[in-house]
Scaffold this active site. Structure first.
Site: not given
Ligand SMILES: [Zn+2]
Length: 437
Positions: A84, A86, A116, A150-151
């Site tokens: 991802h 974001d 991440d 995704e977040e």
């Protein structure tokens, strides 16, 4: 053709991680995020490697990037490799360096997304570009996907891709992405490399208690706040029974063997007690869980409201959702309703697959002192949405980390950072696995 990535790939992974961190893709939820500059950056790096990336948006600025690399064996199933774009918010005043500086200091890349998961995005880009220079082609088709959102809900990201663009993932049976194959130091000198082969399901719940509104000085046996508080207390204090999924069984079996523990799976709690620090890899995934997180009731101290609301973060194991639902029905009781505010499936991936064996072999080649073990993630990733396409997801973002480097705490944490050496290891392992997968 060398059988390893060349120096340029090792330099690029660091450069790309730093560049991607400097592109602020903070996702505050509620649609407040712009992944487009990061998506364009990734697409440009892929295009330079001769690929033809698709940029896809459900909502303006919420960019996803998908490209395919044709494998040498047309009969082989395709493999999805996704990351991802974001990141979660970061408060600059809490950090030692600016969270969007991408600064490289003393051999460490600093910033939001360093673990991440702009690190993995950069590793994917570096490997693919190295292959273009060296003329390497993988056996399987690889579908490379960089996702938005995704977040938050993934509705503008993997959910949108899975629902609206399934043709781009034609032939994909398995996928790899975040949260696996990092060094876990057990405190006694052993290095474990947990590969994720499952995720608990997500059950974010809204509870609503109804009662009789009225004056705070009167007798009221139908007080919504009291009813909600009682339900929340029952939920928060509930002891969920042990439920061992195949992945968790495999994890416990391998860890018990590694540490020479004779306690069997029948007494998993006793086994966990004996594992020491390594128990952290398993303890959150041996049962369902529900944590009350938000309360909302009332507006004046002498007014009993007619309704009170709470939110709880629930997680259920593969095969244990039915039990989760009936337990919630019982714990909430007749005066409190509950509903899903957000629900996503639990995942279960086999640890006896050729793909798992390939990931394991790639890690063991570059970390021969390490012990690869499977584990189940306590939370969730984009793999949940991609599972709608029949894609089995593994967590595989290889990183060799020094002792004392608290990787898990850096996810969404302050001073998120990643050592340059860890990125180099990641490129080597990812390259080896993807070539031979
Ligand atoms: Zn992530």
């Amino acid at each position: 053709m060398a059988d390893q990535p060349e120096r340029q790939a090792l330099d690029e992974v660091v450069e790309f991680t730093s560049d991607l961190i400097r592109i602020d893709t903070t996702n505050r939820g509620g649609g407040d995020c712009q992944e487009r500059p990061a998506g364009e950056y990734a697409a440009a790096r892929l295009a330079e490697a001769g690929l033809e990336p698709n940029l896809l948006e459900r909502t303006k600025g919420r960019t996803n990037v998908v490209a395919r690399i044709e494998g040498t064996d047309p009969s082989a199933d395709a493999l999805l490799v996704h990351g991802h774009l974001d990141v979660v918010p970061a408060e600059a005043r809490d950090w030692s360096v600016h969270p969007f500086s991408g600064e490289i200091r003393d051999g460490v890349v600093w910033g939001r997304g360093a673990v991440d998961m702009k690190n993995m995005d950069a590793m994917i880009l570096a490997v693919v570009r190295d292959w273009a220079r060296q003329g390497v082609r993988p056996r399987r088709d690889l579908v490379i996907a960089f996702t938005a959102d995704e977040e938050a809900s993934a509705e503008d990201g993997s959910g949108f891709l899975a629902d609206e663009h399934p043709a781009l993932f034609e032939g994909c049976t398995e996928g790899i992405s975040e949260s696996g194959a990092f060094t876990f130091h057990d405190g006694s000198g052993r290095e474990l490399y947990p590969i994720a082969a499952g995720e608990r399901g997500t059950a974010w719940l809204k509870l609503t208690a109804r009662g009789r509104a009225g004056h705070g000085s009167k007798v009221n046996r139908e007080n919504a706040v009291t009813r909600l508080a009682a339900a929340i207390t029952r939920i928060g204090e509930h002891e969920w029974p042990l439920r061992l999924t195949p992945t968790v069984r495999a994890a416990l079996t391998e860890l018990a063997a590694l540490y020479g523990i004779e306690t069997g799976l029948a007494d998993a709690d006793a086994l966990l007690d004996k594992l020491g620090p390594a128990a952290a890899l398993v303890e959150a995934t041996v049962r369902n869980s529900v944590n009350p997180t938000m309360l909302d009731a009332g507006y004046k101290i002498n007014v009993i409201p007619g309704e009170a609301v709470a939110y709880v973060d629930g997680r259920f194991l593969a095969g244990a959702e039915g039990e989760f639902r009936t337990t919630l029905d019982r714990l909430t009781g007749p005066d409190v309703e509950w509903e899903f505010q957000h629900r996503e499936v639990a995942l279960q991936a086999p640890v006896n697959s050729a793909t798992y064996a390939g990931m394991r072999a790639a890690v063991e080649e570059f970390a021969p002192e390490g012990h690869v073990v499977p584990y189940c993630m306590s939370g969730g990733t984009d793999a949940k949405q991609f599972s709608r396409l029949g894609i089995t997801g593994y967590g595989f973002t290889p990183l060799k980390l020094p002792e004392g480097f608290d990787y898990q705490a850096l996810f969404h944490g302050v001073d998120e950072r990643v050592p340059v050496e860890a990125l180099h290891f990641g490129v080597r392992v990812l390259d080896r696995f993807l070539r031979t997968a």
